[in-house]
Scaffold this active site. Structure first.
Site, PDB file in Angstrom:
ATOM      1  N   HIS A   1       3.161 -10.784 -12.510  1.00 54.05           N
ATOM      2  CA  HIS A   1       3.812  -9.489 -12.766  1.00 54.05           C
ATOM      3  C   HIS A   1       4.958  -9.454 -13.772  1.00 54.05           C
ATOM      4  O   HIS A   1       5.699  -8.460 -13.808  1.00 54.05           O
ATOM      5  CB  HIS A   1       4.337  -8.912 -11.449  1.00 54.05           C
ATOM      6  CG  HIS A   1       3.276  -8.388 -10.524  1.00 54.05           C
ATOM      7  ND1 HIS A   1       2.298  -9.162  -9.968  1.00 54.05           N
ATOM      8  CD2 HIS A   1       3.073  -7.145 -10.031  1.00 54.05           C
ATOM      9  CE1 HIS A   1       1.534  -8.445  -9.181  1.00 54.05           C
ATOM     10  NE2 HIS A   1       1.969  -7.212  -9.199  1.00 54.05           N
TER      11      HIS A   1
ATOM     12  N   GLY B   1      -1.713  -9.120 -15.970  1.00 51.46           N
ATOM     13  CA  GLY B   1      -2.569  -9.144 -14.772  1.00 51.46           C
ATOM     14  C   GLY B   1      -2.475  -7.819 -14.044  1.00 51.46           C
ATOM     15  O   GLY B   1      -3.434  -7.358 -13.439  1.00 51.46           O
ATOM     16  N   HIS B   2      -1.302  -7.219 -14.061  1.00 58.02           N
ATOM     17  CA  HIS B   2      -1.152  -5.858 -13.545  1.00 58.02           C
ATOM     18  C   HIS B   2      -0.744  -4.998 -14.731  1.00 58.02           C
ATOM     19  O   HIS B   2       0.359  -5.090 -15.244  1.00 58.02           O
ATOM     20  CB  HIS B   2      -0.074  -5.801 -12.464  1.00 58.02           C
ATOM     21  CG  HIS B   2      -0.059  -4.507 -11.707  1.00 58.02           C
ATOM     22  ND1 HIS B   2      -0.111  -3.278 -12.322  1.00 58.02           N
ATOM     23  CD2 HIS B   2      -0.008  -4.250 -10.374  1.00 58.02           C
ATOM     24  CE1 HIS B   2      -0.088  -2.323 -11.404  1.00 58.02           C
ATOM     25  NE2 HIS B   2      -0.025  -2.882 -10.220  1.00 58.02           N
TER      26      HIS B   2
ATOM     27  N   CYS C   1       0.685   5.348  -5.396  1.00 58.17           N
ATOM     28  CA  CYS C   1       0.767   4.943  -6.807  1.00 58.17           C
ATOM     29  C   CYS C   1      -0.563   5.155  -7.542  1.00 58.17           C
ATOM     30  O   CYS C   1      -0.563   5.406  -8.751  1.00 58.17           O
ATOM     31  CB  CYS C   1       1.123   3.463  -6.941  1.00 58.17           C
ATOM     32  SG  CYS C   1       2.802   3.068  -6.502  1.00 58.17           S
TER      33      CYS C   1
ATOM     34  N   HIS D   1      -8.501  -3.276  -8.362  1.00 63.22           N
ATOM     35  CA  HIS D   1      -7.243  -2.725  -7.839  1.00 63.22           C
ATOM     36  C   HIS D   1      -7.001  -1.352  -8.484  1.00 63.22           C
ATOM     37  O   HIS D   1      -6.960  -1.219  -9.709  1.00 63.22           O
ATOM     38  CB  HIS D   1      -6.125  -3.710  -8.183  1.00 63.22           C
ATOM     39  CG  HIS D   1      -4.800  -3.321  -7.646  1.00 63.22           C
ATOM     40  ND1 HIS D   1      -3.897  -2.593  -8.376  1.00 63.22           N
ATOM     41  CD2 HIS D   1      -4.220  -3.552  -6.450  1.00 63.22           C
ATOM     42  CE1 HIS D   1      -2.798  -2.403  -7.649  1.00 63.22           C
ATOM     43  NE2 HIS D   1      -2.971  -2.984  -6.471  1.00 63.22           N
TER      44      HIS D   1
ATOM     45  N   CYS E   1       6.499  -0.187  -4.084  1.00 61.12           N
ATOM     46  CA  CYS E   1       6.118   0.414  -5.367  1.00 61.12           C
ATOM     47  C   CYS E   1       6.016   1.936  -5.289  1.00 61.12           C
ATOM     48  O   CYS E   1       6.323   2.638  -6.260  1.00 61.12           O
ATOM     49  CB  CYS E   1       4.782  -0.155  -5.820  1.00 61.12           C
ATOM     50  SG  CYS E   1       3.531  -0.150  -4.526  1.00 61.12           S
TER      51      CYS E   1
ATOM     52  N   GLU F   1      -6.699  -3.447  -2.267  1.00 62.86           N
ATOM     53  CA  GLU F   1      -6.158  -2.119  -2.616  1.00 62.86           C
ATOM     54  C   GLU F   1      -7.031  -1.504  -3.714  1.00 62.86           C
ATOM     55  O   GLU F   1      -6.536  -1.037  -4.743  1.00 62.86           O
ATOM     56  CB  GLU F   1      -4.715  -2.250  -3.104  1.00 62.86           C
ATOM     57  CG  GLU F   1      -3.835  -3.065  -2.172  1.00 62.86           C
ATOM     58  CD  GLU F   1      -2.391  -3.223  -2.642  1.00 62.86           C
ATOM     59  OE1 GLU F   1      -1.500  -2.905  -1.877  1.00 62.86           O
ATOM     60  OE2 GLU F   1      -2.185  -3.679  -3.781  1.00 62.86           O
TER      61      GLU F   1
ATOM     62  N   GLU G   1      -3.675   4.710  -2.241  1.00 64.88           N
ATOM     63  CA  GLU G   1      -2.241   4.436  -2.406  1.00 64.88           C
ATOM     64  C   GLU G   1      -1.564   5.550  -3.232  1.00 64.88           C
ATOM     65  O   GLU G   1      -2.141   6.053  -4.203  1.00 64.88           O
ATOM     66  CB  GLU G   1      -2.088   3.088  -3.124  1.00 64.88           C
ATOM     67  CG  GLU G   1      -0.650   2.674  -3.292  1.00 64.88           C
ATOM     68  CD  GLU G   1      -0.510   1.318  -3.993  1.00 64.88           C
ATOM     69  OE1 GLU G   1      -1.465   0.516  -4.001  1.00 64.88           O
ATOM     70  OE2 GLU G   1       0.591   1.078  -4.534  1.00 64.88           O
TER      71      GLU G   1
HETATM   72  O1  FUB Z   1       1.544  -5.200  -7.479  1.00 58.82           O
HETATM   73  C1  FUB Z   1       2.494  -4.197  -7.773  1.00 58.82           C
HETATM   74  C2  FUB Z   1       2.220  -2.977  -6.919  1.00 58.82           C
HETATM   75  O2  FUB Z   1       2.378  -3.336  -5.553  1.00 58.82           O
HETATM   76  C3  FUB Z   1       0.813  -2.467  -7.000  1.00 58.82           C
HETATM   77  O3  FUB Z   1       0.615  -1.529  -8.004  1.00 58.82           O
HETATM   78  C4  FUB Z   1       0.612  -1.876  -5.666  1.00 58.82           C
HETATM   79  O4  FUB Z   1      -0.733  -1.681  -5.354  1.00 58.82           O
HETATM   80  C5  FUB Z   1       1.297  -2.865  -4.775  1.00 58.82           C
HETATM   81  O5  FUB Z   1       0.465  -3.923  -4.470  1.00 58.82           O
HETATM   82 ZN    ZN Z   2       2.442   1.939  -4.606  1.00 62.05          ZN
END
Ligand code: FUB
Ligand code: ZN
Length: 679
Positions: free
Chosen positions: A168, A219-220, A366, A296, A444, A348, A364
């Protein structure tokens, strides 16, 4: 792709939202959510999971100070402390160590963004001062070379950027960049922007296609869209180049993530039940070849948003086509009626098409927010009402459901059916909380909701040189520059039961100025100045109003709506034989507080739709329009036999079902709720 249709979000500094519905949400964010979250970020909310977000920045600053002052200072060496680090003694937290989830920095950045939007609408010296001071803490934590991630600063920079897939750093950078752009825009204060630019420069030196750099990508995802935002505010081509590189490189072979995993001795995938390597990260193939929303859900939404940004900014047709396919897959095959996305808690993530269980759902907060990001970016490329319909669905339902009516507790998961007993006793549903939480170790969602609601006006309106697009309706005043002329556009929305009346006027508008006004998908009858909408120029669900129609006084739109019983596509197995009730943009739900226990024994009578009554009642002190719907309750005697012959055992009693807006559920204590009801 037609450049003429491109548009940019409305400038929040020139937009004054006064809407009865949205201003209330924005005020809640300003008066309750922002102060509350500041306490949470500083670990001062009683009985709530600690954040450690500000603690970590302070700790990183402390370490930097020591490194400057102590010639014998030894930087920490990475010992892989894991994804979440908790103190041995919660009452005695060491001041120079990292705690919490490894992406805790991002929560603070999202809070700054929420503050920025609030300041744009409502100047507040005290809040700005507090935020400036907090930003100074971040600046002091930034390493001398520009690197900024407290997890690695405090645990050992010797391993920075070695696990781009899981750890991250680029995600935190993305949120930093977004916050920096928003805060600079709001205040003109450049400290955080400088911090973000320095970190962006550092990343560009280390990661990229050039010889000697790591050929990785996030990765995200989120850095992609954030870099475009940074580019749009700084004009620094490096930002655009890096964003484009991240998009182009993702999913190419040989797989960077596979190579990285090998180097790290970790699993070559997320290890969830997806039949394609790296699909969890949307890195299973190059993005232009992706046509199904997978993995995800938040990651996916942020990636597709970044793709849409790059497609627009670089006029990349093939990327725009991929976005359209991914939009279709997301919204036609994998989205809940509430605008929730992500059907499984395992990873998720998205499940296979039409797999949309209501009680084991993830949805979620988010992820719905990410879908709104994606929708607005699609609208920025091409104004089509379909995109705005989805955006509105998310905002009025699956996003605001994420926050309690008092702004002090939050849902991470937004279920469509809840039996509290199941949440407590069934591990498959343990992720579904029957009441909102004060905070989360992984928090988050709450600050994401805050920044989303604070900036809702920039989703309602986008603009280009001579046109203002109204995607969502909200009372407001906007000052728009049209070829050097200041045009003041006023929107007045009146919400009555089953009818919205929206009046637009444009003062000082030159001839070339036009309004593009969306016809909501839920509108039964739409008229403009009392004339049927078919008399106007309508394209892709937008009515074009200009010239005389604008000059001759306000343009008055009316939209009418009535309760509609909705059916799901036959491939959505869980919803067959059931219906969900919608009223205008709102999805409605049954809650135990109004209808008693055992909601699964209730049935609605869609053929009696004409008998539905609506009235205003208070839910947790907030006025709500409830719908009173004819229905029945199945009455069967309980017996010692688990199974009995069907015939002769059932009776039913007539009941009036009380439906409330879905987003208002779970504000009256723990109780059952369901959106889809048998008929
Ligand atoms: O990994 C960062 C954030 O935390 C993700 O976007 C959410 O799904 C939670 O896992
Ligand atoms: Zn979230």
């Amino acid at each position: 792709m037609d450049r003429k249709n491109f548009s940019m979000p409305a400038d929040l500094k020139k937009l004054d939202v006064s809407d009865g519905f949205w201003k209330k949400e924005m005020e809640l964010v300003r008066t309750e959510v922002i102060p509350y979250q500041w306490e949470a970020l500083n670990d001062r909310v009683k009985d709530a999971a600690p954040s450690f977000s500000m603690h970590n920045f302070r700790a990183a600053g402390l370490l930097k100070k020591r490194s400057h002052e102590d010639p014998d200072f030894k930087a920490p060496v990475f010992g892989n402390p894991g994804f979440e680090v908790l103190p041995d003694d919660p009452d005695n937290v060491p001041e120079d160590k990292f705690f919490g989830f490894l992406f805790q920095d991002s929560d603070f950045y999202k809070w700054v963004e929420a503050v920025a939007y609030s300041l744009m609408q409502h100047p507040d010296e005290e809040l700005m001062k507090r935020c400036d001071e907090a930003i100074d803490i971040v600046r002091d934590a930034q390493a001398d070379d520009g690197y900024l991630d407290t997890y690695y600063i405090l645990n050992g920079r010797d391993r920075e950027f070695t696990n781009l897939r899981d750890n991250h750093e680029l995600y935190c950078f993305g949120h930093l960049a977004e916050a920096a752009a928003a805060y600079f825009k709001a205040t003109g204060h450049g400290t955080l922007l400088e911090v973000a630019k320095r970190y962006a420069d550092y990343i560009s030196e280390k990661i990229g296609p050039e010889e000697g750099k790591k050929r990785g990508y996030p990765g995200h995802e989120v850095a992609e869209l954030a870099l475009v935002r940074l580019y749009e505010i700084t004009n620094d081509p490096k930002c655009l180049a890096l964003a484009r590189y991240f998009i182009d490189e993702r999913g190419q072979e040989p797989s960077y993530f596979a190579m990285e995993a090998k180097r790290n001795g970790s699993r070559d995938d997320h290890g969830q039940l997806l039949n394609s390597r790296n699909a969890y990260y949307q890195a299973h193939k190059p993005v232009r070849l992706q046509d199904e929303a997978v993995g995800h859900a938040v990651r996916a939404m942020y990636l597709y948003s970044g793709m849409a940004d790059i497609a627009r900014v670089t006029e990349d047709e093939s990327l725009a086509e991929a976005c359209e396919k991914l939009w279709y897959s997301t919204t036609h095959e994998k989205m809940y009626i509430t605008g929730g996305v992500g059907a499984t808690h395992i990873g998720e993530a998205f499940s296979f098409p039409f797999d949309l269980p209501n009680d084991t759902v993830y949805a979620e907060s988010c992820a719905s927010i990410g879908l709104v990001f994606f929708a607005r970016r699609m609208l920025q490329m091409a104004p089509k009402a379909e995109y705005a319909d989805v955006m509105e669905k998310c905002l009025y339902n699956g996003i605001i459901s994420g926050m309690a009516l008092d702004g002090k507790s939050f849902f991470y998961v937004n279920p469509l059916e809840v039996l509290p007993r199941a949440c407590h006793f069934d591990e498959r549903k343990a992720h579904v909380k029957p009441v909102r939480q004060k905070w989360f170790g992984c928090a988050c969602c709450p600050p994401n909701i805050a920044r989303m609601l604070g900036s809702v006006g920039s989703y309602a309106f986008t603009e280009n040189e001579d046109t203002l697009f109204a995607h969502l309706y909200m009372s407001s005043r906007y000052v728009k520059d049209v070829n050097g002329r200041e045009v003041v556009i006023t929107e007045e929305k009146t919400e009555e039961d089953g009818r919205w009346t929206v009046k637009f006027s444009a003062e000082n508008a030159p001839e070339e100025f036009a309004l593009m006004l969306r016809i909501p998908g839920w509108s039964c009858e739409t008229s403009v100045n009392g004339r049927d909408v078919s008399e106007f120029d309508v394209k892709d669900g937008y009515i074009r109003v200009s010239g005389e129609d604008l000059e001759n006084g306000p343009v008055t739109l009316t939209f009418t709506f009535k309760p509609v019983f909705m059916a799901a596509d036959p491939r959505v197995r869980e919803d067959q034989g059931k219906t969900a009730l919608m009223y205008g943009p709102w999805v409605y739900a049954l809650e135990e507080a109004d209808n008693g226990k055992d909601l699964h024994l209730l049935r609605v009578c869609p053929d009696k739709a004409a008998e539905i009554r609506s009235e205003v009642r208070e839910i947790a002190g907030v006025p709500a329009r409830v719908l009173l719907v004819p229905g029945v309750r199945d009455v069967r005697p309980e017996s010692s036999a688990l199974y009995v012959p069907l015939h002769g055992t059932s009776a039913e009693e007539a009941v009036t079902l009380t439906y409330i807006p879905y987003y208002m559920w779970a504000n009256r204590g723990e109780n059952e709720m369901q959106v889809w009801t048998r008929f």
